[in-house]
Write a protein that holds these residues in place. Structure first.
Motif, PDB file in Angstrom:
ATOM      1  N   TYR A  21       0.828  -1.208   0.000  1.00 19.79           N
ATOM      2  CA  TYR A  21       0.000   0.000   0.000  1.00 19.79           C
ATOM      3  C   TYR A  21       0.863   1.260   0.000  1.00 19.79           C
ATOM      4  N   ALA A  22       1.945   1.253   0.785  1.00 24.40           N
ATOM      5  CA  ALA A  22       2.845   2.403   0.828  1.00 24.40           C
ATOM      6  C   ALA A  22       3.495   2.635  -0.533  1.00 24.40           C
ATOM      7  N   ALA A  23       3.904   1.548  -1.182  1.00 22.73           N
ATOM      8  CA  ALA A  23       4.525   1.682  -2.503  1.00 22.73           C
ATOM      9  C   ALA A  23       3.537   2.223  -3.526  1.00 22.73           C
ATOM     10  N   LEU A  24       2.304   1.732  -3.479  1.00 25.09           N
ATOM     11  CA  LEU A  24       1.302   2.124  -4.467  1.00 25.09           C
ATOM     12  C   LEU A  24       0.809   3.545  -4.269  1.00 25.09           C
ATOM     13  N   THR A  25       0.638   3.969  -3.031  1.00 22.03           N
ATOM     14  CA  THR A  25       0.015   5.272  -2.771  1.00 22.03           C
ATOM     15  C   THR A  25       1.021   6.376  -2.456  1.00 22.03           C
ATOM     16  N   THR A  26       1.949   6.109  -1.557  1.00 22.36           N
ATOM     17  CA  THR A  26       2.874   7.158  -1.134  1.00 22.36           C
ATOM     18  C   THR A  26       4.034   7.342  -2.101  1.00 22.36           C
ATOM     19  N   TYR A  27       4.643   6.237  -2.540  1.00 21.16           N
ATOM     20  CA  TYR A  27       5.900   6.347  -3.279  1.00 21.16           C
ATOM     21  C   TYR A  27       5.753   6.287  -4.796  1.00 21.16           C
ATOM     22  N   PHE A  28       4.617   5.830  -5.290  1.00 16.16           N
ATOM     23  CA  PHE A  28       4.444   5.825  -6.743  1.00 16.16           C
ATOM     24  C   PHE A  28       4.431   7.249  -7.300  1.00 16.16           C
ATOM     25  N   ILE A  29       3.742   8.147  -6.611  1.00 13.91           N
ATOM     26  CA  ILE A  29       3.695   9.528  -7.105  1.00 13.91           C
ATOM     27  C   ILE A  29       5.064  10.185  -6.997  1.00 13.91           C
ATOM     28  N   THR A  30       5.873   9.773  -6.004  1.00 11.58           N
ATOM     29  CA  THR A  30       7.253  10.267  -5.916  1.00 11.58           C
ATOM     30  C   THR A  30       8.066   9.784  -7.117  1.00 11.58           C
ATOM     31  N   PHE A  31       7.866   8.530  -7.490  1.00 18.04           N
ATOM     32  CA  PHE A  31       8.520   7.972  -8.679  1.00 18.04           C
ATOM     33  C   PHE A  31       8.118   8.748  -9.935  1.00 18.04           C
ATOM     34  N   VAL A 273       8.825  12.932   2.475  1.00 18.02           N
ATOM     35  CA  VAL A 273       9.963  12.625   1.609  1.00 18.02           C
ATOM     36  C   VAL A 273      10.374  13.859   0.806  1.00 18.02           C
ATOM     37  N   TYR A 274       9.409  14.677   0.375  1.00 17.93           N
ATOM     38  CA  TYR A 274       9.713  15.927  -0.325  1.00 17.93           C
ATOM     39  C   TYR A 274      10.363  16.930   0.632  1.00 17.93           C
ATOM     40  N   LYS A 282      18.307  17.218   2.697  1.00 18.84           N
ATOM     41  CA  LYS A 282      18.943  16.036   3.283  1.00 18.84           C
ATOM     42  C   LYS A 282      18.195  14.765   2.874  1.00 18.84           C
ATOM     43  N   PRO A 283      18.154  14.444   1.569  1.00 20.99           N
ATOM     44  CA  PRO A 283      17.398  13.254   1.158  1.00 20.99           C
ATOM     45  C   PRO A 283      17.920  11.965   1.766  1.00 20.99           C
ATOM     46  N   GLU A 284      19.229  11.927   2.063  1.00 19.53           N
ATOM     47  CA  GLU A 284      19.814  10.718   2.635  1.00 19.53           C
ATOM     48  C   GLU A 284      19.324  10.472   4.064  1.00 19.53           C
ATOM     49  N   SER A 285      18.830  11.520   4.719  1.00 17.60           N
ATOM     50  CA  SER A 285      18.338  11.380   6.104  1.00 17.60           C
ATOM     51  C   SER A 285      16.925  10.822   6.159  1.00 17.60           C
ATOM     52  N   TYR A 286      16.284  10.709   5.000  1.00 20.25           N
ATOM     53  CA  TYR A 286      14.886  10.240   5.012  1.00 20.25           C
ATOM     54  C   TYR A 286      14.767   8.810   5.524  1.00 20.25           C
ATOM     55  N   SER A 287      15.794   8.002   5.333  1.00 21.83           N
ATOM     56  CA  SER A 287      15.742   6.624   5.848  1.00 21.83           C
ATOM     57  C   SER A 287      15.560   6.607   7.363  1.00 21.83           C
ATOM     58  N   LEU A 288      16.059   7.652   8.035  1.00 23.08           N
ATOM     59  CA  LEU A 288      15.900   7.726   9.492  1.00 23.08           C
ATOM     60  C   LEU A 288      14.434   7.888   9.879  1.00 23.08           C
ATOM     61  N   VAL A 289      13.649   8.492   8.979  1.00 24.14           N
ATOM     62  CA  VAL A 289      12.217   8.641   9.245  1.00 24.14           C
ATOM     63  C   VAL A 289      11.580   7.273   9.429  1.00 24.14           C
ATOM     64  N   GLY A 290      11.919   6.352   8.537  1.00 24.74           N
ATOM     65  CA  GLY A 290      11.369   5.005   8.651  1.00 24.74           C
ATOM     66  C   GLY A 290      11.777   4.316   9.933  1.00 24.74           C
ATOM     67  N   VAL A 291      13.020   4.522  10.358  1.00 23.87           N
ATOM     68  CA  VAL A 291      13.496   3.904  11.603  1.00 23.87           C
ATOM     69  C   VAL A 291      12.731   4.457  12.798  1.00 23.87           C
ATOM     70  N   VAL A 292      12.614   5.792  12.854  1.00 22.13           N
ATOM     71  CA  VAL A 292      11.900   6.440  13.961  1.00 22.13           C
ATOM     72  C   VAL A 292      10.439   6.005  13.991  1.00 22.13           C
ATOM     73  N   GLU A 293       9.799   6.025  12.830  1.00 22.88           N
ATOM     74  CA  GLU A 293       8.384   5.649  12.755  1.00 22.88           C
ATOM     75  C   GLU A 293       8.176   4.184  13.118  1.00 22.88           C
ATOM     76  N   ALA A 294       9.088   3.330  12.683  1.00 16.55           N
ATOM     77  CA  ALA A 294       8.949   1.902  12.983  1.00 16.55           C
ATOM     78  C   ALA A 294       9.048   1.639  14.475  1.00 16.55           C
ATOM     79  N   VAL A 295      10.058   2.217  15.119  1.00 15.42           N
ATOM     80  CA  VAL A 295      10.266   1.990  16.553  1.00 15.42           C
ATOM     81  C   VAL A 295       9.080   2.511  17.365  1.00 15.42           C
ATOM     82  N   LEU A 296       8.702   3.768  17.126  1.00 14.16           N
ATOM     83  CA  LEU A 296       7.601   4.366  17.884  1.00 14.16           C
ATOM     84  C   LEU A 296       6.261   3.717  17.532  1.00 14.16           C
TER      85      LEU A 296
END
Length: 512
Positions: A21-31, A273-274, A282-296
């Motif tokens: 769902y994340a790939a289809l809705t959130t990241y497809f439009i980014t692609f 992500v934008y 800091k696009p390289e820091s976006y991966s940290l968003v996933g880590v923070v969101e996953a843990v919390l």
């Protein structure tokens, strides 16, 4: 069937389901706005094609949404040796996985050489992807109320499932850039952190595989319950679908509150992500968003059953929104600080899984509420409302995100240095201020109108058992038309009487 086995395999299914769902809705439009339309020199074919693709995505989703209740009826009317949910879960997973890989391609360069041919093929494949995912979505979450009739048990199962879906949805943010870069190195022979269309395609293949494996595990490890209450079903005709949904007042109020929340949150979540790429630089820091969101998110999900028992579902919803508001305020004042942006994102996200679980369990309880009120049980039609709202809010947010990105100049090879202060301010208006208002209104609606508490649901289950068990003992056959009508009349009267005691129930629930 072991409860632990059911919970774990259902959670694995939710993991792949939410990653998809994340790939289809959130990241497809980014692609689409970043790499899909890039030419060999790093430019764009033109922005009108971005607008056309975005419009097509939103239009297709809105049209398809109106078919979701009919899909729910189709699932409810299914009878096979594997139950009514598993055939649709497996079939939807296979078809949607293949289609996802295709839409993350440019169809062998057609975006540049024959853009109109690309658009025709894109519409066909995207419709297949969205429709097959909808079938999977309706069947997957429709399975939940069939696993248990007890509110606490449902809370435990849904919490474990949400644990999986949280890992799946947030894990995409963690692996997006590394996977993209790695596949770009392998297939496009790039260096450094450059992302390419080949990288996005490899990413899509991984997500499609996860979705398919999750569906397989869910079908293998879960088992629908068998009891008198679940036998109280009739063939759902298409003309009855909107009566089933529309006359379930608690379902409708819960849906409205969640629509407002989901629209606001998904808009913000899609724009993060934008924000890291074009505002913070800091696009390289976006991966940290996933880590923070996953843990919390995991901590929030684990705590849900305990929170529900301590303060009731309604208060969990309201407290979660209060936390969300704090996160938005912090985000507004975070400026160009990556640390503050990460903290704000984490605070906003920690509340979202709790709201989702409150809504999912309330809608699950609306199955029995509707059964008592209308005289027959409709699991998939009722549960289809939640994914319908997710897709509707996702469609609206996709349009907002695309419009905001193009307006602010956040497309293609642009960097943070290319974005004006006015563009940043307008972008923040769509990302933060508008969603914040919607989320606050959502809390007001839920507080004033949703009265189906856990204790109220327990009473409904007891009444259903008391009425259905004597009928089962007297006759192994459930009557078709007239008895159901008689039952409906008495049950409707009972619910009307019950609704007058909602205030007292709420008071008792709070003091429990």
């Amino acid at each position: 069937m072991s409860k632990l086995k059911q919970s774990i395999t259902y959670a694995f299914g939710a993991f792949g389901h939410d990653a998809f769902y994340a790939a289809l809705t959130t990241y497809f439009i980014t692609f689409v706005t970043s790499q899909l339309l890039e030419t060999s020199n790093g430019g764009q074919v033109n922005t009108w094609l971005i607008g056309v693709i975005t419009t097509l995505v939103v239009t297709i989703r809105i049209i398809e949404i109106f078919f979701d209740p009919f899909l729910g009826a189709l699932v409810d009317n299914t009878h096979t040796r594997w139950g009514k949910f598993k055939p649709w879960i497996m079939g939807g997973a296979v078809i949607s996985s293949i289609a996802l890989v295709l839409i993350f391609s440019n169809f062998f360069g057609l975006t540049a050489s024959h853009p109109m041919v690309y658009l025709v093929l894109f519409v066909i494949v995207f419709v297949i992807a969205d429709f097959s995912y909808s079938v999977l979505d309706v069947a997957f979450w429709g399975l939940l109320p069939s696993l248990s009739l007890d509110s606490d048990s449902r809370a435990s199962i849904s919490s474990i499932a949400r644990f999986g879906s949280t890992l799946g949805g947030t894990g995409v943010a963690v692996v997006l850039v590394p996977l993209n870069v790695w596949f770009s190195h392998v297939f496009a022979h790039t260096q450094g952190n450059e992302q390419t269309r080949a990288g996005w395609l490899g990413f899509a293949v991984v997500i499609a595989a996860l979705s398919l494996i999750g569906a397989l595990l869910t079908c293998w490890g879960t088992q629908e319950g068998k009891d008198d209450i679940r036998k109280n079903t009739q063939k759902t005709s298409f003309r009855d679908i909107f009566r089933i949904i529309g006359k379930n007042d608690q379902l409708m109020w819960t849906a409205l509150a969640y629509l407002l929340f989901a629209f606001g949150f998904s808009t913000t979540n899609s724009m993060v992500v934008y924000y890291f790429r074009y505002v913070l630089g800091k696009p390289e820091s976006y991966s940290l968003v996933g880590v923070v969101e996953a843990v919390l998110g995991i901590l929030a999900v684990i705590s849900f059953p305990t929170l529900q028992r301590l303060v009731t579902r309604k208060r969990v919803y309201l407290y979660s929104v209060a936390v969300e508001v704090v996160g938005y305020i912090l985000f507004i004042f975070s400026g160009h600080s990556v640390v503050l942006a990460l903290v704000a994102t984490g605070i906003c996200y920690v509340a979202q899984p709790l709201v989702f679980l409150v809504v999912l369990n309330t809608i699950s309880d609306c199955v029995e509420y509707g059964q008592l009120k209308l005289g027959t049980r409709n699991e998939s039609v009722t549960l289809t409302v939640r994914p319908l709202i997710d897709k509707l809010s996702g469609s609206f947010s996709t349009a907002i995100v695309s419009f905001a990105a193009v307006t602010a100049g956040m497309t293609g090879a642009a960097t943070a240095a290319d974005i004006s202060n006015t563009g940043v301010a307008e972008f923040k208006g769509f990302m933060l201020y508008m969603p914040l208002v919607l989320i606050v209104i959502s809390a007001i609606v839920f507080a004033l109108k949703v009265t189906l508490t856990e204790s109220k649901h327990d009473e409904i289950v007891k009444k259903l058992k008391a009425r259905l068990e004597p009928e089962t003992q007297a006759s192994g056959d459930v009557s078709a038309a007239e008895p159901a009508s008689d039952a409906t009349a008495s049950q409707t009267a009972s619910v009307t009487t019950d609704s007058k005691s909602n205030a007292a129930d709420e008071s008792a629930e709070k003091n429990r």
